[in-house]
Design a protein around this motif. Sequence first.
Motif, PDB file in Angstrom:
ATOM      1  N   GLN A   1      -6.417   1.986   4.150  1.00 47.57           N
ATOM      2  CA  GLN A   1      -5.770   1.145   3.137  1.00 47.57           C
ATOM      3  C   GLN A   1      -4.597   0.351   3.699  1.00 47.57           C
ATOM      4  O   GLN A   1      -4.473  -0.848   3.454  1.00 47.57           O
TER       5      GLN A   1
ATOM      6  N   SER B   1      15.507   5.900  -7.342  1.00 44.73           N
ATOM      7  CA  SER B   1      15.554   7.100  -6.519  1.00 44.73           C
ATOM      8  C   SER B   1      16.197   6.869  -5.160  1.00 44.73           C
ATOM      9  O   SER B   1      15.999   7.629  -4.234  1.00 44.73           O
TER      10      SER B   1
ATOM     11  N   LEU C   1      10.433  11.782  -8.015  1.00 44.56           N
ATOM     12  CA  LEU C   1      10.028  12.608  -6.879  1.00 44.56           C
ATOM     13  C   LEU C   1       9.503  13.976  -7.301  1.00 44.56           C
ATOM     14  O   LEU C   1       8.813  14.634  -6.543  1.00 44.56           O
TER      15      LEU C   1
ATOM     16  N   LEU D   1       6.233  16.901   4.230  1.00 37.89           N
ATOM     17  CA  LEU D   1       5.382  15.999   3.457  1.00 37.89           C
ATOM     18  C   LEU D   1       4.115  15.667   4.241  1.00 37.89           C
ATOM     19  O   LEU D   1       3.783  14.506   4.459  1.00 37.89           O
TER      20      LEU D   1
ATOM     21  N   VAL E   1       1.397  12.594   4.134  1.00 42.67           N
ATOM     22  CA  VAL E   1       1.819  11.502   3.254  1.00 42.67           C
ATOM     23  C   VAL E   1       1.993  10.201   4.031  1.00 42.67           C
ATOM     24  O   VAL E   1       1.698   9.119   3.534  1.00 42.67           O
ATOM     25  N   TRP E   2       2.459  10.285   5.263  1.00 42.63           N
ATOM     26  CA  TRP E   2       2.725   9.064   6.020  1.00 42.63           C
ATOM     27  C   TRP E   2       1.667   8.768   7.059  1.00 42.63           C
ATOM     28  O   TRP E   2       1.888   7.966   7.953  1.00 42.63           O
TER      29      TRP E   2
ATOM     30  N   ASP F   1      10.611   8.973  -0.040  1.00 40.43           N
ATOM     31  CA  ASP F   1       9.591   9.299   0.965  1.00 40.43           C
ATOM     32  C   ASP F   1       8.725   8.084   1.288  1.00 40.43           C
ATOM     33  O   ASP F   1       8.368   7.859   2.437  1.00 40.43           O
TER      34      ASP F   1
ATOM     35  N   ASP G   1       1.085   1.710  -3.773  1.00 43.48           N
ATOM     36  CA  ASP G   1      -0.283   2.218  -3.762  1.00 43.48           C
ATOM     37  C   ASP G   1      -1.276   1.132  -4.187  1.00 43.48           C
ATOM     38  O   ASP G   1      -2.303   1.413  -4.789  1.00 43.48           O
TER      39      ASP G   1
ATOM     40  N   ALA H   1      11.369   1.517  -3.935  1.00 44.86           N
ATOM     41  CA  ALA H   1      10.556   2.594  -3.363  1.00 44.86           C
ATOM     42  C   ALA H   1      11.232   3.946  -3.537  1.00 44.86           C
ATOM     43  O   ALA H   1      12.457   4.039  -3.552  1.00 44.86           O
TER      44      ALA H   1
ATOM     45  N   ALA I   1       0.827  -1.210   0.000  1.00 41.87           N
ATOM     46  CA  ALA I   1       0.000   0.000   0.000  1.00 41.87           C
ATOM     47  C   ALA I   1       0.859   1.257   0.000  1.00 41.87           C
ATOM     48  O   ALA I   1       0.590   2.208  -0.735  1.00 41.87           O
ATOM     49  N   ILE I   2       1.939   1.246   0.807  1.00 41.31           N
ATOM     50  CA  ILE I   2       2.745   2.462   0.955  1.00 41.31           C
ATOM     51  C   ILE I   2       3.591   2.709  -0.294  1.00 41.31           C
ATOM     52  O   ILE I   2       3.684   3.825  -0.785  1.00 41.31           O
ATOM     53  N   VAL I   3       4.210   1.653  -0.814  1.00 44.79           N
ATOM     54  CA  VAL I   3       5.170   1.830  -1.905  1.00 44.79           C
ATOM     55  C   VAL I   3       4.485   1.821  -3.271  1.00 44.79           C
ATOM     56  O   VAL I   3       4.723   2.676  -4.108  1.00 44.79           O
TER      57      VAL I   3
ATOM     58  N   ARG J   1       4.314  16.041  -4.998  1.00 48.32           N
ATOM     59  CA  ARG J   1       3.462  15.586  -6.089  1.00 48.32           C
ATOM     60  C   ARG J   1       2.163  14.999  -5.562  1.00 48.32           C
ATOM     61  O   ARG J   1       2.012  14.703  -4.377  1.00 48.32           O
TER      62      ARG J   1
ATOM     63  N   ARG K   1      -4.298   9.990  -1.906  1.00 48.73           N
ATOM     64  CA  ARG K   1      -3.769  10.156  -0.559  1.00 48.73           C
ATOM     65  C   ARG K   1      -3.703  11.610  -0.147  1.00 48.73           C
ATOM     66  O   ARG K   1      -3.428  12.469  -0.975  1.00 48.73           O
TER      67      ARG K   1
END
Lengths: 359, 381
Positions: free
Chosen positions: A144, B110, B86, B218, B221-222, A199, A133, A196, A129-131, B277, B282
């Motif tokens: 999710q 990346s 990114l 960010l 995002v997390w 972030d 989606d 990944a 889910a995180i990497v 982005r 999300r």
Amino acid sequence: MTRPVPFEGLDPVHADASRRYRRLNALRALGLLGIVALIVIAMAMDFTHGPSPLALGDLWRALVSPGKVSPEVGVIVWQVRLPYALMAVLVGACLGLAGGEMQTILNNPLASPYTLGVSAAAAFGAALAIVLDMHIPGVPVSWQVPINAFAFALASALILDGVARWRALPTAGVVLMGIALVFVFHALVSLLQFVATEDALQGLVFWTLGSLVRADWTKLAVLAIALLFGLILALRQSWAMTALRLGEDRAASFGVDVKRLRLGTLLRVSALSALTVSFVGTIGFIGLISPHIARALFGEDHRFYLPGCVMVGALVMSLASIASKGILPGVIIPVGIVTALVGIPFFLVIVVRASGRMS
Amino acid sequence: MIPSLSLRSTLRRLLCAMPFLLLALVSPLAHAGETVTDMAGRRVTLPDHVDRVLLGEGRLLYAMALLEGKDPLHRIVGWQGDLQALDPQTWATYQKAFPGIDRIPLIGKSSEATVSVEKALSLKPDLAIFSVGGHGPSRHNALVQRFEAAGVPVVFVDFRQSPLKDTLPSIELMGKALQRQAQAQAYIDFYRQHMARVQAAVASVPASEHPRVFVELLAGVWGGCCHTVGKGNLGELVQAAGGVNIAADLLPGVIGDLNLEQVIASAPEVYVATGSRREGDRPALHIGAQTPIEESRRSLDALLTRPGLTAIKAIREGHVHGLWHNYYDSPYNIVAVEAFLSWFYPGRFPDIDPAATQAELYKRFLAVPPGGTYWVDGDKP
């Protein structure tokens, strides 16, 4: 270890033994109550300590009449301190129970949600889910990651269960299979980490370190209900599990359907631990260590040992929560990092000393 | 027996040395030029002629483009994939003007772990520019030794760890390495002039009036809240603009998570969310090249609905702003400093205008048109 109760023999001896047995049970019940008291103290400490200097009176007012305090105090009490403190206790309790039952039914002191691959599978689901989606369509954004984690943890438990049934694996084989799953899922997570973005990678790392910051009231309610059912079902089987500790043959001779007990329990506690790690991330060690501490304190009688696992897990986790807030004031250290550090002293004092006495 | 052994060992040595010998043959003979000290503290002898440049981070394009004039990509023979991954909007902006961008080979994705040494070597650069820490090969990467062995100079620059201290020396270094000293000097003058105005403005405000600031990196995002920066990186820029970063004295490292309760208790007067982005549905701040300001503002407002955030003083009082995250790794960070200043002291220094600075930066130094949204104000409650 159990203390055998001689049912035959001379009457005075019998009477003495049964008196001793009753006294022992009373002592164990007292012990359980003692740990409950410690949990309450730990929770109170957890609740009353935080980076903002709130007086006890303010905290109390926020609890009993939330409308009458400032919005900041309301948020701090109802959305930060209370959920974190309760989540710590519930998570510890669930992982402790799951670990305790796993060690009994697999007859292996190394069994725990972590070592059987449940946590690793949850991490893989979260990573998808995180990497990438990737998630189940229609699931709201904030759910999710936990739902993915739960789905994979449950799937891994089903694989373990399926292989165990299909090949009629001995318990050692089940544990080995679990460890194999750990390696498989770790490798898959590493593969995802490799592709990944930075972030997403950081998000994943933070997820796998485990954090109580993800607590909210819905998750607390779900976890509390799961724990309640888990504990009731576990206690209904406590006699059978105690018998199992005497050996598979002995248990079978008491009329316990060992195979059914084993597989049913494995699936149930895997689901419980899957739910737990999907909410807070991987928190190892608690599920492994709580049963050992509970066994040293309460022996093998599962009427005490199972609640003991629950209580010890909750206590250690609550202390870990205090530590994760207290080590660097104002900063949240992921609780998964702290649990092992907090649990080790318990382990040394109680388990190592107890096994030293036994030898 | 003995001669054959020594023959075999000689052969083996030759075979081991083969890759290096081959590299030495295929790489153009580098004439020793000026010797400089790079941002990793290494002494590097620069080549006196550079046609083929390898970038250890795709986002080093931000800096390279300042120096390369109308054709920013023509000397880049390979780079890391972080720009595309990114900052896809900036990528798309350059793609529109320079379709050849798609043909520049990638040496990795990346993160540093993905860098292919073989791929990088095969591109036969005359010069490699790497970042100190970050998303590409770092100081201890095997690639650095391989390049050094092959006689390809590697220059480390830094726009990320200490942006305030290292931005201009890094630009100067790149100017020398790329033989664009005049362009580098022009940018350095531009940057200094704007920074001097900011410094004068900040100096005119007593320290007791510096607002407390919380920067959420960010944001959203997390999941959860309060991922932030302590000392260094964007924290330095906050300080340069006359703000007091509430996390500076709390976090032991550069980044980390503050307890939401701590943020509420610190009562910051300004809240800044960073973002880059859009990714699926999300929660995140949508900002950067090609992003309309309405979309950016909507995404900022949506972030504030996360539980508990309205208890933060700055958010309750409407001092909410969004900033392009990539300023944390870009020589354009002077624009971020000016944006910070305009938020910390609204209306007080009207001659400091980040929009004008940004426009001038694009007009004088870059080959692509400005566009999109790089900073945004939230709606007042």
